[in-house]
Scaffold this motif. Structure first.
Motif, short mmCIF file in Angstrom:
data_model
loop_
_atom_site.label_atom_id
_atom_site.label_comp_id
_atom_site.label_asym_id
_atom_site.label_seq_id
_atom_site.Cartn_x
_atom_site.Cartn_y
_atom_site.Cartn_z
N HIS A 101 7.68 7.05 17.79
CA HIS A 101 8.26 7.20 16.45
C HIS A 101 8.72 8.64 16.27
N ARG A 102 9.92 8.92 16.71
CA ARG A 102 10.46 10.27 16.70
C ARG A 102 10.79 10.73 15.28
N ILE A 103 10.59 12.02 15.06
CA ILE A 103 11.03 12.66 13.82
C ILE A 103 12.45 13.15 14.07
N ASN A 104 13.37 12.76 13.22
CA ASN A 104 14.80 13.01 13.47
C ASN A 104 15.20 14.42 13.03
N SER B 70 0.83 -1.20 0.00
CA SER B 70 0.00 0.00 0.00
C SER B 70 0.86 1.25 0.00
N VAL B 71 1.96 1.23 0.79
CA VAL B 71 2.88 2.35 0.83
C VAL B 71 3.51 2.58 -0.53
N ARG B 72 3.94 1.48 -1.16
CA ARG B 72 4.57 1.62 -2.48
C ARG B 72 3.59 2.17 -3.51
N GLU B 73 2.33 1.75 -3.40
CA GLU B 73 1.32 2.24 -4.33
C GLU B 73 1.10 3.75 -4.16
N GLU B 74 1.05 4.20 -2.90
CA GLU B 74 0.89 5.64 -2.64
C GLU B 74 2.05 6.43 -3.20
N GLU B 75 3.26 5.90 -2.97
CA GLU B 75 4.45 6.58 -3.47
C GLU B 75 4.46 6.62 -4.99
N GLU B 76 4.15 5.51 -5.60
CA GLU B 76 4.16 5.45 -7.06
C GLU B 76 3.10 6.36 -7.68
N ALA B 77 1.98 6.52 -6.97
CA ALA B 77 0.92 7.40 -7.47
C ALA B 77 1.39 8.85 -7.51
N ASP B 78 2.36 9.18 -6.67
CA ASP B 78 2.87 10.55 -6.60
C ASP B 78 4.12 10.76 -7.47
N GLU C 157 1.29 17.53 11.06
CA GLU C 157 0.45 16.41 10.62
C GLU C 157 0.85 15.98 9.22
N PHE C 158 1.13 16.95 8.36
CA PHE C 158 1.62 16.63 7.02
C PHE C 158 2.87 15.78 7.10
N LEU C 159 3.84 16.21 7.90
CA LEU C 159 5.12 15.51 7.96
C LEU C 159 4.96 14.09 8.49
N ILE C 160 4.14 13.92 9.51
CA ILE C 160 3.90 12.58 10.06
C ILE C 160 3.34 11.65 8.99
N ARG C 161 2.32 12.13 8.28
CA ARG C 161 1.67 11.30 7.26
C ARG C 161 2.55 11.13 6.03
N TRP C 162 3.33 12.16 5.71
CA TRP C 162 4.21 12.05 4.56
C TRP C 162 5.29 11.01 4.82
N LEU C 163 5.82 10.97 6.03
CA LEU C 163 6.84 9.98 6.37
C LEU C 163 6.27 8.56 6.34
N ASP C 164 4.99 8.41 6.62
CA ASP C 164 4.34 7.09 6.47
C ASP C 164 4.28 6.70 4.99
N ARG C 165 4.10 7.69 4.13
CA ARG C 165 4.04 7.43 2.70
C ARG C 165 5.43 7.15 2.12
N PHE C 166 6.45 7.77 2.73
CA PHE C 166 7.84 7.59 2.29
C PHE C 166 8.68 7.10 3.47
N PRO C 167 8.47 5.86 3.90
CA PRO C 167 9.13 5.37 5.12
C PRO C 167 10.64 5.34 5.05
#
Length: 363
Positions: free
Chosen positions: A206-209, A27-35, A161-171
């Motif tokens: 899940h810390r943001i570095n 699912s993550v790969r599909e989201e990334e590929e869609a973008d 919130e954007f950054l949290i969700r974006w990092l889920d899309r681009f782990p």
């Protein structure tokens, strides 16, 4: 339960876990590929990957922020992630940061295509340009009220919130060093987003570095910024002694929004005394329309509404904003960027000024 039954049960659980993880990764790969951006119209061939699209930051309100990622040209997996924010408030990171300053492309004079910027920061980092708050650039909200009561607090929380969700899309970026950078009113956006990340890190497993922040030409203090602007006009003979004294005596430079009398003085100074001058580069020719009028709205901005766009003096072109507004309103460009997918009823503009005070300090 005998040993065989236990072994069968364990095997079934393991298979379930493997399938679940596989589906999640898929699912993550599909989201990334869609973008993924295959290529922008008129773009030269490049070796780096690009992605762009929307991340919903508030489902109930239908607020979604637009981003554009240009990965590092060499060995992107070893490079940090640099998030770029433009100011205004209300100005697009795609228009300025990406297209005029630190991004890999410049827009040509006919707005028919792009050419490479040899000084792009993606020579050393992965660049994530974020258009924030909702209503800026391609970012949007389904609630029009969001455009009238936004502020620094919501901007910071939505960006987090954007950054949290974006990092889920681009782990693959989750453990990467992250730097937040920007200019102008990002003198507020950058540190306030950094503060929200630090608060989040104290509560989350899940810390943001976050490794550091950087601001250039930053707006930090109303009084000195506004007083300095008016003094600059006067000391460079852009306004008369009389108008300068009236501004000094009438305006309260500490205020975010000035009185009507002060606003009228600003308008008079720009309309009647500036002449055909771009106040952001007074020694360069302005961008003129075919009828002789100035294209850029920069000369009509009040100095107490910070809007400082830095451009390198070498190779300065006063019409770059004009090229951007033509290029990013092209349907083929928007399609390539996965932008304006909801059919926003207004045109994309480099800056969008709301009929409200956008800044509300975080305490």
């Amino acid at each position: 339960m005998n040993m065989t039954q236990r072994q069968i049960l364990v095997s079934m659980v393991l298979v379930f876990l493997v399938v679940s993880v596989s589906r999640s990764e898929g699912s993550v790969r599909e989201e990334e590929e869609a973008d993924r951006i295959s290529a922008l119209p008129g773009q030269p061939k490049v070796s780096f990957q690009q992605f762009s699209g929307y991340v919903t930051v508030n489902k109930a309100a239908g607020r979604a922020l637009f981003y554009w990622l240009t990965e590092a040209a060499n060995d992107p997996l070893s490079k940090p992630l640099v998030i770029w924010l433009n100011g205004g408030p209300g100005c697009s990171s795609v228009a300025y940061g990406a297209s005029e300053e630190i991004g890999p492309f410049r827009i040509n004079k006919t707005a028919s295509g792009l050419y490479l910027n040899k000084f792009s920061w993606n020579n050393v980092a992965n660049l994530l340009f974020l258009e924030t708050p909702a209503g800026v650039g391609f970012s949007y909200s389904n609630h029009s009220s969001d455009l009238f009561d936004t502020g620094d607090r919501r901007t910071a929380m939505d960006s987090l919130e954007f950054l949290i969700r974006w990092l889920d899309r681009f782990p693959r970026y989750k453990n990467r060093d992250i730097y937040i950078t920007g200019e102008s009113y990002a003198g507020h956006y950058v540190p306030q987003l950094a503060r929200q990340i630090m608060i989040y890190n104290k509560k989350s497993k899940h810390r943001i570095n976050l490794k550091g922040i950087m601001v250039g030409n930053a707006v930090t203090d109303n009084y000195y910024d506004n007083l300095g602007t008016v003094t600059y006009w006067w000391s460079h003979a852009m306004i008369s002694d009389k108008t300068y004294q009236q501004l000094i005596n009438t305006c309260d430079f500490r205020r975010q929004k000035e009185s009507n009398e002060c606003e009228s003085l600003y308008t008079y100074a720009m309309d009647q005394e500036f002449g055909n001058i771009d106040q952001y580069n007074i020694y360069a020719p302005p961008c003129n329309n075919s009828d002789g009028s100035l294209f850029t709205r920069q000369t009509m901005r009040m100095p107490h509404r910070p809007y400082r766009i830095f451009r390198a003096i070498s190779g300065y072109d006063p019409c770059t904003e004009k090229y951007a507004e033509i290029y990013y309103n092209r349907p083929d460009v928007q399609k390539a960027l996965h932008a304006n997918t909801t059919g926003i009823h207004y045109k994309w503009t480099a800056c969008r000024y709301f009929n409200c005070i956008l800044s509300t300090s975080i305490t």
